[in-house]
Design a protein around this motif. Structure first.
Motif, PDB file in Angstrom:
ATOM      1  N   THR A 171      -9.005  10.733   7.761  1.00 55.93           N
ATOM      2  CA  THR A 171      -8.790   9.919   8.967  1.00 55.93           C
ATOM      3  C   THR A 171      -9.637   8.653   8.943  1.00 55.93           C
ATOM      4  O   THR A 171      -9.379   7.732   9.711  1.00 55.93           O
ATOM      5  CB  THR A 171      -9.091  10.716  10.262  1.00 55.93           C
ATOM      6  N   LEU A 172     -10.630   8.606   8.073  1.00 54.54           N
ATOM      7  CA  LEU A 172     -11.520   7.449   7.972  1.00 54.54           C
ATOM      8  C   LEU A 172     -11.123   6.483   6.860  1.00 54.54           C
ATOM      9  O   LEU A 172     -11.315   5.277   6.985  1.00 54.54           O
ATOM     10  CB  LEU A 172     -12.956   7.918   7.711  1.00 54.54           C
ATOM     11  N   ILE A 173     -10.608   6.998   5.765  1.00 58.03           N
ATOM     12  CA  ILE A 173     -10.303   6.198   4.578  1.00 58.03           C
ATOM     13  C   ILE A 173      -8.785   6.080   4.445  1.00 58.03           C
ATOM     14  O   ILE A 173      -8.101   7.089   4.222  1.00 58.03           O
ATOM     15  CB  ILE A 173     -10.887   6.848   3.293  1.00 58.03           C
ATOM     16  N   PRO A 174      -8.245   4.865   4.553  1.00 62.24           N
ATOM     17  CA  PRO A 174      -6.794   4.703   4.432  1.00 62.24           C
ATOM     18  C   PRO A 174      -6.280   5.233   3.094  1.00 62.24           C
ATOM     19  O   PRO A 174      -6.923   5.063   2.057  1.00 62.24           O
ATOM     20  CB  PRO A 174      -6.594   3.190   4.518  1.00 62.24           C
ATOM     21  N   LEU A 175      -5.136   5.894   3.128  1.00 60.19           N
ATOM     22  CA  LEU A 175      -4.413   6.407   1.965  1.00 60.19           C
ATOM     23  C   LEU A 175      -5.088   7.595   1.285  1.00 60.19           C
ATOM     24  O   LEU A 175      -4.662   8.035   0.221  1.00 60.19           O
ATOM     25  CB  LEU A 175      -4.144   5.292   0.937  1.00 60.19           C
ATOM     26  N   CYS A 176      -6.145   8.112   1.883  1.00 57.18           N
ATOM     27  CA  CYS A 176      -6.824   9.289   1.345  1.00 57.18           C
ATOM     28  C   CYS A 176      -6.036  10.529   1.771  1.00 57.18           C
ATOM     29  O   CYS A 176      -5.674  10.668   2.937  1.00 57.18           O
ATOM     30  CB  CYS A 176      -8.251   9.331   1.892  1.00 57.18           C
ATOM     31  N   ALA A 217       0.835  -1.198   0.000  1.00 58.38           N
ATOM     32  CA  ALA A 217       0.000   0.000   0.000  1.00 58.38           C
ATOM     33  C   ALA A 217       0.872   1.251   0.000  1.00 58.38           C
ATOM     34  O   ALA A 217       1.926   1.293   0.643  1.00 58.38           O
ATOM     35  CB  ALA A 217      -0.914   0.004   1.220  1.00 58.38           C
ATOM     36  N   GLN A 218       0.407   2.250  -0.729  1.00 59.12           N
ATOM     37  CA  GLN A 218       1.103   3.537  -0.762  1.00 59.12           C
ATOM     38  C   GLN A 218       0.100   4.651  -1.011  1.00 59.12           C
ATOM     39  O   GLN A 218      -0.927   4.443  -1.661  1.00 59.12           O
ATOM     40  CB  GLN A 218       2.156   3.558  -1.869  1.00 59.12           C
ATOM     41  N   MET A 219       0.401   5.826  -0.471  1.00 54.89           N
ATOM     42  CA  MET A 219      -0.398   7.001  -0.801  1.00 54.89           C
ATOM     43  C   MET A 219       0.104   7.505  -2.154  1.00 54.89           C
ATOM     44  O   MET A 219       1.304   7.589  -2.394  1.00 54.89           O
ATOM     45  CB  MET A 219      -0.250   8.088   0.263  1.00 54.89           C
ATOM     46  N   VAL A 220      -0.802   7.813  -3.051  1.00 59.67           N
ATOM     47  CA  VAL A 220      -0.456   8.277  -4.387  1.00 59.67           C
ATOM     48  C   VAL A 220       0.299   9.598  -4.283  1.00 59.67           C
ATOM     49  O   VAL A 220      -0.094  10.497  -3.530  1.00 59.67           O
ATOM     50  CB  VAL A 220      -1.724   8.449  -5.247  1.00 59.67           C
ATOM     51  N   ASP A 221       1.378   9.724  -5.039  1.00 58.57           N
ATOM     52  CA  ASP A 221       2.159  10.955  -5.079  1.00 58.57           C
ATOM     53  C   ASP A 221       1.479  11.937  -6.028  1.00 58.57           C
ATOM     54  O   ASP A 221       1.403  11.700  -7.238  1.00 58.57           O
ATOM     55  CB  ASP A 221       3.579  10.658  -5.554  1.00 58.57           C
ATOM     56  N   VAL A 222       0.950  13.027  -5.487  1.00 66.70           N
ATOM     57  CA  VAL A 222       0.272  14.024  -6.314  1.00 66.70           C
ATOM     58  C   VAL A 222       1.101  15.299  -6.458  1.00 66.70           C
ATOM     59  O   VAL A 222       0.616  16.301  -6.968  1.00 66.70           O
ATOM     60  CB  VAL A 222      -1.137  14.368  -5.752  1.00 66.70           C
ATOM     61  N   SER A 223       2.364  15.243  -6.036  1.00 69.46           N
ATOM     62  CA  SER A 223       3.191  16.447  -6.008  1.00 69.46           C
ATOM     63  C   SER A 223       3.415  17.067  -7.383  1.00 69.46           C
ATOM     64  O   SER A 223       3.642  18.271  -7.481  1.00 69.46           O
ATOM     65  CB  SER A 223       4.531  16.162  -5.327  1.00 69.46           C
ATOM     66  N   GLU A 224       3.343  16.287  -8.436  1.00 69.56           N
ATOM     67  CA  GLU A 224       3.555  16.812  -9.784  1.00 69.56           C
ATOM     68  C   GLU A 224       2.259  17.280 -10.450  1.00 69.56           C
ATOM     69  O   GLU A 224       2.291  17.844 -11.546  1.00 69.56           O
ATOM     70  CB  GLU A 224       4.230  15.758 -10.664  1.00 69.56           C
ATOM     71  N   LYS A 225       1.127  17.037  -9.814  1.00 66.47           N
ATOM     72  CA  LYS A 225      -0.149  17.446 -10.400  1.00 66.47           C
ATOM     73  C   LYS A 225      -0.350  18.949 -10.238  1.00 66.47           C
ATOM     74  O   LYS A 225       0.095  19.554  -9.263  1.00 66.47           O
ATOM     75  CB  LYS A 225      -1.316  16.729  -9.716  1.00 66.47           C
ATOM     76  N   ALA A 226      -1.059  19.524 -11.187  1.00 68.77           N
ATOM     77  CA  ALA A 226      -1.378  20.951 -11.130  1.00 68.77           C
ATOM     78  C   ALA A 226      -2.429  21.212 -10.060  1.00 68.77           C
ATOM     79  O   ALA A 226      -3.310  20.380  -9.827  1.00 68.77           O
ATOM     80  CB  ALA A 226      -1.897  21.416 -12.489  1.00 68.77           C
ATOM     81  N   ILE A 227      -2.324  22.360  -9.436  1.00 68.44           N
ATOM     82  CA  ILE A 227      -3.364  22.795  -8.500  1.00 68.44           C
ATOM     83  C   ILE A 227      -4.502  23.359  -9.335  1.00 68.44           C
ATOM     84  O   ILE A 227      -4.310  24.297 -10.119  1.00 68.44           O
ATOM     85  CB  ILE A 227      -2.825  23.849  -7.517  1.00 68.44           C
ATOM     86  N   THR A 228      -5.669  22.745  -9.210  1.00 73.17           N
ATOM     87  CA  THR A 228      -6.846  23.208  -9.945  1.00 73.17           C
ATOM     88  C   THR A 228      -8.037  23.254  -9.005  1.00 73.17           C
ATOM     89  O   THR A 228      -8.028  22.639  -7.933  1.00 73.17           O
ATOM     90  CB  THR A 228      -7.192  22.279 -11.134  1.00 73.17           C
ATOM     91  N   SER A 229      -9.058  23.949  -9.419  1.00 75.50           N
ATOM     92  CA  SER A 229     -10.323  23.958  -8.691  1.00 75.50           C
ATOM     93  C   SER A 229     -11.017  22.625  -8.955  1.00 75.50           C
ATOM     94  O   SER A 229     -11.184  22.230 -10.103  1.00 75.50           O
ATOM     95  CB  SER A 229     -11.181  25.117  -9.185  1.00 75.50           C
ATOM     96  N   ARG A 230     -11.392  21.938  -7.895  1.00 73.02           N
ATOM     97  CA  ARG A 230     -11.982  20.611  -8.023  1.00 73.02           C
ATOM     98  C   ARG A 230     -13.294  20.553  -7.247  1.00 73.02           C
ATOM     99  O   ARG A 230     -13.388  21.071  -6.147  1.00 73.02           O
ATOM    100  CB  ARG A 230     -11.009  19.554  -7.502  1.00 73.02           C
ATOM    101  N   THR A 231     -14.263  19.887  -7.847  1.00 74.88           N
ATOM    102  CA  THR A 231     -15.596  19.746  -7.250  1.00 74.88           C
ATOM    103  C   THR A 231     -16.076  18.322  -7.465  1.00 74.88           C
ATOM    104  O   THR A 231     -15.808  17.727  -8.508  1.00 74.88           O
ATOM    105  CB  THR A 231     -16.606  20.710  -7.918  1.00 74.88           C
TER     106      THR A 231
END
Length: 166
Positions: free
Chosen positions: A73-78, A15-29
């Protein structure tokens, strides 16, 4: 990576937390929807504010908002994310009979808010269930789904909030 690769597992299956460091910061809904099906009698009790536990809709809407803020805190790796908006709207639906639950989560960030919207909708449904179980032993929660998502790579919404659970 193909569409079926599991991003939460490394090459050795750990198990690993996905690396999002290279993703662009965008408005998400994201908007999630669910239903609590109950008896007509139960719906009438809520409509006329005669339930033993008081204002069940207001309480469930607040519980959903609070839950969205606790998703990581409820969902692992979130990923823990800074939410900019969370709303939960519960409406009586005599055609079920029951309650229609819509939860919306927003952020400006590098990862989506689908899990936060789903958590809000499901905890709102669970709260309704808990507050009404004394008067209705046959309720059920159904149709929990992400019905709209925007931002990030997927861009525009891929479903509409009314189309998924109808």
């Amino acid at each position: 990576m193909n569409a079926y690769d599991l991003t939460h597992l490394d090459s050795k299956g750990r198990a690993q937390m996905v690396d999002v460091s290279e993703k662009a910061i965008t408005s998400r809904t994201a908007i999630a929807r669910g239903r609590l099906v109950c008896s007509s009698k139960t719906l009438d009790l809520v409509r006329h504010n005669r339930t033993p536990k008081g204002s069940v809709i207001s309480t469930a809407e607040l519980a959903g908002i609070m839950a969205a803020k606790q998703t990581s805190t409820l969902i692992p790796l979130c990923h823990p994310i800074a939410l900019t908006k969370v709303t939960v709207e519960i409406n009586l639906d005599p055609s079920l009979p029951g309650f229609d639950i819509l939860a919306e989560a927003k952020t400006n960030g590098q990862t989506g808010v689908e899990m936060e919207a789903l958590t809000a909708a499901s905890v709102a449904a669970l709260t309704l269930f808990d507050m009404l179980k004394a008067v209705d032993k046959h309720m059920r929660i159904e149709g929990l789904a992400v019905v709209m998502k925007s931002g990030g790579r997927s861009g525009l919404p891929y479903l509409t909030a009314v189309q998924q659970c109808d």
